[in-house]
Design an enzyme around this catalytic site. Structure first.
Site, PDB file in Angstrom:
ATOM      1  N   SER A  16       0.854  -1.180   0.000  1.00 58.40           N
ATOM      2  CA  SER A  16       0.000   0.000   0.000  1.00 58.40           C
ATOM      3  C   SER A  16       0.894   1.234   0.000  1.00 58.40           C
ATOM      4  O   SER A  16       1.721   1.402   0.889  1.00 58.40           O
ATOM      5  CB  SER A  16      -0.883  -0.046   1.254  1.00 58.40           C
ATOM      6  OG  SER A  16      -1.650   1.121   1.383  1.00 58.40           O
TER       7      SER A  16
ATOM      8  N   LYS B 209      -1.238  -1.012  -4.254  1.00 54.48           N
ATOM      9  CA  LYS B 209      -2.402  -0.198  -3.878  1.00 54.48           C
ATOM     10  C   LYS B 209      -1.946   1.241  -3.696  1.00 54.48           C
ATOM     11  O   LYS B 209      -0.933   1.498  -3.053  1.00 54.48           O
ATOM     12  CB  LYS B 209      -2.985  -0.759  -2.589  1.00 54.48           C
ATOM     13  CG  LYS B 209      -3.949   0.134  -1.852  1.00 54.48           C
ATOM     14  CD  LYS B 209      -4.711  -0.687  -0.809  1.00 54.48           C
ATOM     15  CE  LYS B 209      -4.792   0.025   0.524  1.00 54.48           C
ATOM     16  NZ  LYS B 209      -5.507  -0.811   1.529  1.00 54.48           N
TER      17      LYS B 209
ATOM     18  N   LYS C 260      -3.033   5.061  -2.495  1.00 52.38           N
ATOM     19  CA  LYS C 260      -3.996   5.869  -1.747  1.00 52.38           C
ATOM     20  C   LYS C 260      -4.409   7.062  -2.611  1.00 52.38           C
ATOM     21  O   LYS C 260      -3.548   7.709  -3.229  1.00 52.38           O
ATOM     22  CB  LYS C 260      -3.363   6.371  -0.452  1.00 52.38           C
ATOM     23  CG  LYS C 260      -3.050   5.267   0.541  1.00 52.38           C
ATOM     24  CD  LYS C 260      -4.329   4.672   1.140  1.00 52.38           C
ATOM     25  CE  LYS C 260      -3.993   3.713   2.267  1.00 52.38           C
ATOM     26  NZ  LYS C 260      -5.208   3.157   2.901  1.00 52.38           N
TER      27      LYS C 260
ATOM     28  N   ASP D  70      -7.242   3.157  -3.071  1.00 52.72           N
ATOM     29  CA  ASP D  70      -7.948   3.158  -1.791  1.00 52.72           C
ATOM     30  C   ASP D  70      -8.204   4.607  -1.379  1.00 52.72           C
ATOM     31  O   ASP D  70      -7.259   5.372  -1.179  1.00 52.72           O
ATOM     32  CB  ASP D  70      -7.119   2.440  -0.716  1.00 52.72           C
ATOM     33  CG  ASP D  70      -7.836   2.341   0.626  1.00 52.72           C
ATOM     34  OD1 ASP D  70      -9.008   2.762   0.724  1.00 52.72           O
ATOM     35  OD2 ASP D  70      -7.218   1.808   1.584  1.00 52.72           O
TER      36      ASP D  70
ATOM     37  N   GLU E  44     -11.117   0.761  -3.426  1.00 57.29           N
ATOM     38  CA  GLU E  44     -11.428   0.452  -2.031  1.00 57.29           C
ATOM     39  C   GLU E  44     -12.064   1.649  -1.321  1.00 57.29           C
ATOM     40  O   GLU E  44     -11.542   2.761  -1.390  1.00 57.29           O
ATOM     41  CB  GLU E  44     -10.121   0.043  -1.335  1.00 57.29           C
ATOM     42  CG  GLU E  44     -10.266  -0.363   0.123  1.00 57.29           C
ATOM     43  CD  GLU E  44      -8.950  -0.896   0.710  1.00 57.29           C
ATOM     44  OE1 GLU E  44      -8.060  -1.319  -0.063  1.00 57.29           O
ATOM     45  OE2 GLU E  44      -8.799  -0.871   1.943  1.00 57.29           O
TER      46      GLU E  44
ATOM     47  N   ASP F  61     -13.790  -1.736   3.016  1.00 59.80           N
ATOM     48  CA  ASP F  61     -12.877  -1.844   4.162  1.00 59.80           C
ATOM     49  C   ASP F  61     -13.641  -1.341   5.398  1.00 59.80           C
ATOM     50  O   ASP F  61     -14.305  -2.130   6.083  1.00 59.80           O
ATOM     51  CB  ASP F  61     -11.600  -1.036   3.863  1.00 59.80           C
ATOM     52  CG  ASP F  61     -10.619  -0.933   5.031  1.00 59.80           C
ATOM     53  OD1 ASP F  61     -10.931  -1.393   6.136  1.00 59.80           O
ATOM     54  OD2 ASP F  61      -9.516  -0.353   4.845  1.00 59.80           O
TER      55      ASP F  61
ATOM     56  N   LYS G 226      -9.857  -7.011   7.901  1.00 61.22           N
ATOM     57  CA  LYS G 226      -8.880  -6.654   8.935  1.00 61.22           C
ATOM     58  C   LYS G 226      -9.429  -7.137  10.264  1.00 61.22           C
ATOM     59  O   LYS G 226     -10.446  -6.603  10.739  1.00 61.22           O
ATOM     60  CB  LYS G 226      -8.696  -5.138   8.995  1.00 61.22           C
ATOM     61  CG  LYS G 226      -8.060  -4.518   7.762  1.00 61.22           C
ATOM     62  CD  LYS G 226      -8.008  -3.011   7.920  1.00 61.22           C
ATOM     63  CE  LYS G 226      -7.373  -2.348   6.709  1.00 61.22           C
ATOM     64  NZ  LYS G 226      -7.553  -0.876   6.771  1.00 61.22           N
TER      65      LYS G 226
ATOM     66  N   GLY H  89      -4.111  -4.548   6.175  1.00 58.40           N
ATOM     67  CA  GLY H  89      -3.116  -4.271   7.211  1.00 58.40           C
ATOM     68  C   GLY H  89      -3.345  -2.895   7.775  1.00 58.40           C
ATOM     69  O   GLY H  89      -4.051  -2.064   7.191  1.00 58.40           O
TER      70      GLY H  89
END
Ligand code: OSB
Ligand code: MG
Length: 370
Positions: free
Chosen positions: A135, A161, A163, A188, A213, A238, A262, A290
């Site tokens: 990520s 991934k 952000k 995400d 996400e 998420d 998670k 994570g």
């Protein structure tokens, strides 16, 4: 299981690189480790908190309080046969899933060690290595993003991934796709958008992302369902999936096609296995996320990721991606092909190194049965 003592340790670890998301930048992470001492073994668990209520309402301080004043006394006053009883014992306390998850995890590690088995086997894992991704936080510039992604692709991660947040979405994704036409990317948003931003997502739909996400509110299901109907790209949930019940609602509404699981967010590993089973029943893709965990949380997450219904690479990256020095005796690394092997040995397969733990400890308390 006889519990002899419970240790609660607030740790603060400095990240190698600050991690920026749509809700803020973390330079240090604040977690709580729980140690359960039972019949000669010590099991460890981690509350994947942070110092501020950005990702969820929990912080290291709320988790400390709820554990010390409610959860630990409940556990010390009850009789349990193992980790799968912990959820029932802690049920009188509403919410606070990260505070609860660490306690269940520590009991599970201790129980597995006593049984001479691994936590992974206890959970129903069927593999000894799993595909993993990484990520990448919001970067100061697009050039910095390209450089960082290039490095991670070179290290072999199975997917990257990225952000995103308003002002850092279409342009960086377009740059990445142009620079790496074949790579597997996902985005995400950590709840940074609303349905008023539909247009951003219909544009992103053209960049062949593996998934997007949590674009919308942290507790929303219905707007995600609306947006999913408009997009070819799968939506991944998420923040919105806080329990198996919320997952069943999401399935009924069609809020997304992928789940980022998670354990800290859903109150532990028993609830995580129930969520895994519902995903299998409904053909949802599933991966293990994570929260910038230490080696303790990472080992528990990796065990869960080895279950058969986990279909996509997780946010379980190498130790060196996060820390100059971790607190466990195992260095998590990537195998060729972008997989990570589960540490061998009983329990979670890693040991806490006391001197390394000492260096990151902010405060520590020990509790014993009355
Ligand atoms: O949304 O998945 C997230 C880290 C902190 C809080 C929320 C998230 C994340 C990550 C990092 O994406 C995943 C990791 O631990 O590498
Ligand atoms: Mg996320």
């Amino acid at each position: 299981m006889q519990i002899d003592a419970i240790d609660q340790v607030h740790i603060r670890m400095r990240l190698k690189h600050p991690f920026q998301t749509s809700f803020g930048t973390q330079t240090d992470v604040d977690k709580i480790l729980i140690a359960v001492r039972s019949d000669g073994v010590t099991g460890w668990g981690e509350s994947p908190t942070s110092s501020t209520p950005g990702y969820s309402y929990e912080t290291v301080h709320t988790a400390w309080h709820i554990q010390r004043d409610y959860l630990i006394p409940l556990l010390l006053a009850s009789t349990i046969t193992g980790a799968d009883d912990v959820g029932r014992v802690l049920r009188p306390v509403r919410g606070h899933p990260m505070a609860k998850a660490a306690i269940e995890a520590a009991v599970r590690d201790a129980q597995a060690q006593q049984a001479g088995t691994s936590v992974a086997a206890m959970l129903g894992a069927t593999r000894d290595r799993v595909p993993v991704g990484v990520s990448v936080g919001v970067q100061p510039t697009e050039d910095a993003l390209i450089e960082r992604v290039e490095r991670f692709l070179g290290e072999g991660y199975a997917r990257i991934k990225v952000k995103i947040k308003p002002g850092w979405d279409v342009a960086p994704i377009a740059r990445l796709r142009e620079a790496f036409p074949e790579a597997t990317f996902m985005a995400d948003a950590n709840s940074a958008y609303t349905l008023a931003d539909r247009r951003i997502f219909t544009i992103l739909d053209a960049y062949d992302l593996l998934m997007i996400e949590q674009p919308l509110a942290h507790n929303d299901l219905i707007d995600h369902a609306d947006l999913q109907r408009e997009l070819a790209t799968p939506l991944c949930l998420d923040e919105s999936i806080t329990s198996v019940g919320r997952l069943r609602e999401a399935v009924a509404m069609g809020s997304g096609r992928v789940i980022n699981l998670k354990p800290g967010r859903v109150g532990g590993w028993a609830e995580s296995v129930r969520i895994h089973d519902v995903c299998v029943d409904h053909n949802l893709d599933l991966w293990v996320g994570g929260m910038l965990e230490s080696g303790v949380g990472r080992a528990h997450n990796l065990a869960l990721a080895a279950l058969p219904g986990v279909t996509l690479p997780g946010d379980i990256s190498a130790t060196a991606r996060y820390w100059h020095e971790d607190i466990v005796d195992h260095d998590f690394t990537l195998n060729p092909g972008g997989t990570m092997s589960l540490p061998k040995g009983p329990g979670i397969g890693v040991q806490v190194v006391p001197a390394a733990l000492e260096r990151v400890t902010v405060r520590r308390e020990t509790y014993r049965p009355a």
